[in-house]
Design a protein around this motif. Structure first.
Motif, PDB file in Angstrom:
ATOM      1  N   LEU A  10       0.918  -1.039  -0.097  1.00 32.06           N
ATOM      2  CA  LEU A  10       0.049   0.077   0.168  1.00 32.06           C
ATOM      3  C   LEU A  10       0.798   1.332  -0.081  1.00 32.06           C
ATOM      4  O   LEU A  10       1.643   1.328   0.658  1.00 32.06           O
ATOM      5  CB  LEU A  10      -0.750  -0.012   1.248  1.00 32.06           C
ATOM      6  N   ARG A  63      -3.210   6.341   0.250  1.00 37.04           N
ATOM      7  CA  ARG A  63      -4.604   6.180   0.439  1.00 37.04           C
ATOM      8  C   ARG A  63      -5.416   7.118  -0.634  1.00 37.04           C
ATOM      9  O   ARG A  63      -5.107   8.346  -0.484  1.00 37.04           O
ATOM     10  CB  ARG A  63      -5.253   6.310   1.836  1.00 37.04           C
ATOM     11  N   TRP A 116      -6.806   2.349  -2.791  1.00 37.85           N
ATOM     12  CA  TRP A 116      -5.564   2.721  -2.689  1.00 37.85           C
ATOM     13  C   TRP A 116      -4.231   2.576  -3.940  1.00 37.85           C
ATOM     14  O   TRP A 116      -4.696   1.776  -4.665  1.00 37.85           O
ATOM     15  CB  TRP A 116      -4.671   1.562  -1.672  1.00 37.85           C
ATOM     16  N   THR A 127      -1.059   1.189  -5.085  1.00 38.91           N
ATOM     17  CA  THR A 127      -0.277   0.198  -4.722  1.00 38.91           C
ATOM     18  C   THR A 127       0.941  -0.254  -5.687  1.00 38.91           C
ATOM     19  O   THR A 127       0.837   0.311  -6.774  1.00 38.91           O
ATOM     20  CB  THR A 127      -1.122  -1.093  -4.661  1.00 38.91           C
TER      21      THR A 127
END
Length: 341
Positions: free
Chosen positions: A83, A86, A92, A94
């Protein structure tokens, strides 16, 4: 300015694999930024370099256990997800390994379905946007399923997750620890405050861009990733007070340094603010606020060694690193510390 100008030889055995039991017992190399003179100490001695009226700036971000290992729904192929940022509505940004198996529409299961994710987009540098689905509280699920995202040069598994957190970590959101802060204990911070040193808390959520190698030969072609920062009124007041009364502003870590330098105005003052920064500090940069820096030893040719070179001069920094190698200091995230002042 060339990337190779910031290279140094480091024996692999000097890369620290585990944190010391007593955080503040690590070694401390002190570098005089004007003369280049170096002296050797233990970290507890940092109090000798902090004086009444100074302001110590710390980054109180908290590392989330951002490394998730799951399997692709339908094939059970192993997929690792890190991750990074956010976004919104459980989306998210990633980093996925292997990326080839994470096309748009790919569904991944973690913890036997406690958490599932679907790849909904591919963004810059091949990062994936994943929308997560779960029941309950995301942070609690992450704490249960996630692992600490240790840098690739640390090959040992960390037994206690808290050892990759500072003792003052508060606001969750980092993919990596602000590692200069790992040397502080509550007792040491109390001792520093008793000396009349103000401690200002700022927040910068550290992204993996911090560790991203500089690949361009000309460092000016390197692109910094943006990271979210926040400075409240109390922190701004403490920093400005030190500046206005002749005290020094000393940052713990390059992240704290980049935070306050991003927010400083031309008069060398700061106001409460939050936002995103992609500031890249390298030799030739004129610091607006920073007087001294507590930091760890950084990777060769990294943006971080470029930042410390901006403060103390490339020749002084590389000579100090050479001395640290000779004296068998421990390097990188769990390694020893350096004070540049």
């Amino acid at each position: 300015m060339k990337r190779q100008d910031f290279y140094y030889e480091l024996p692999e055995e000097l890369i620290a694999q585990d944190p010391l039991e007593d955080r503040s017992s690590s070694r401390l190399l002190v570098l005089d930024k004007e003369s280049g003179l170096v002296s050797h100490h233990v970290f507890k001695d940092i109090t000798d370099y902090l004086h009444r009226g100074d302001c110590l700036v710390i980054n109180d971000t908290k590392v989330i256990p951002a490394r998730l290992v799951g399997s692709r729904i339908g094939t059970d192929a192993r997929i690792e997800v890190l991750l990074l940022k956010r976004k919104e509505n459980d989306i998210w940004e990633t980093l996925v390994k292997p990326g080839k198996k994470a096309k748009i529409g790919t569904k991944i299961s973690f913890g036997e379905g406690i958490l599932t994710g679907e790849v909904i987009d591919v963004v810059e540098e091949g990062n994936r946007l994943i929308q997560f689905s779960y029941e309950g509280i995301f942070e609690e699920i992450l704490d249960r399923l996630g692992q600490m995202p240790l840098p690739p040069y640390i090959t040992h598994q960390l037994e206690d997750k808290n050892r990759y957190q500072t003792v003052y970590a508060k606001h969750s959101g980092s993919a990596a620890a602000p590692t200069a802060g790992l040397h502080f204990t509550p007792e040491l911070l109390e001792e520093i405050q008793k000396k009349g040193v103000d401690i200002a808390r700022v927040t910068l959520h550290v992204g993996l861009g911090t560790f991203r190698p500089v690949k361009a030969d000309d460092i000016l072609e390197h692109h910094m990733h943006s990271e979210f920062f926040q400075i409240d009124e109390a922190a701004a007041m403490k920093i400005n007070k030190a500046k206005d009364t002749g005290g020094k502003v000393i940052c713990v870590g390059t992240t704290s340094c980049r935070t306050i330098e991003s927010a400083a105005d031309k008069t060398g003052h700061i106001t409460a603010k939050s936002g995103w920064t992609d500031i890249f500090i390298y030799p030739g940069y004129e610091f607006k606020l920073l007087d001294g820096l507590i930091t760890n030893f950084h990777l060769p040719e990294s943006t971080l060694i470029m930042l410390v070179s901006a403060l103390a001069g490339r020749e002084h920094v590389l000579a100090a690193y050479e001395e640290a190698v000779k004296e068998r200091y421990r390097f990188f995230s769990f390694g020893d510390a350096m004070y540049i002042g």
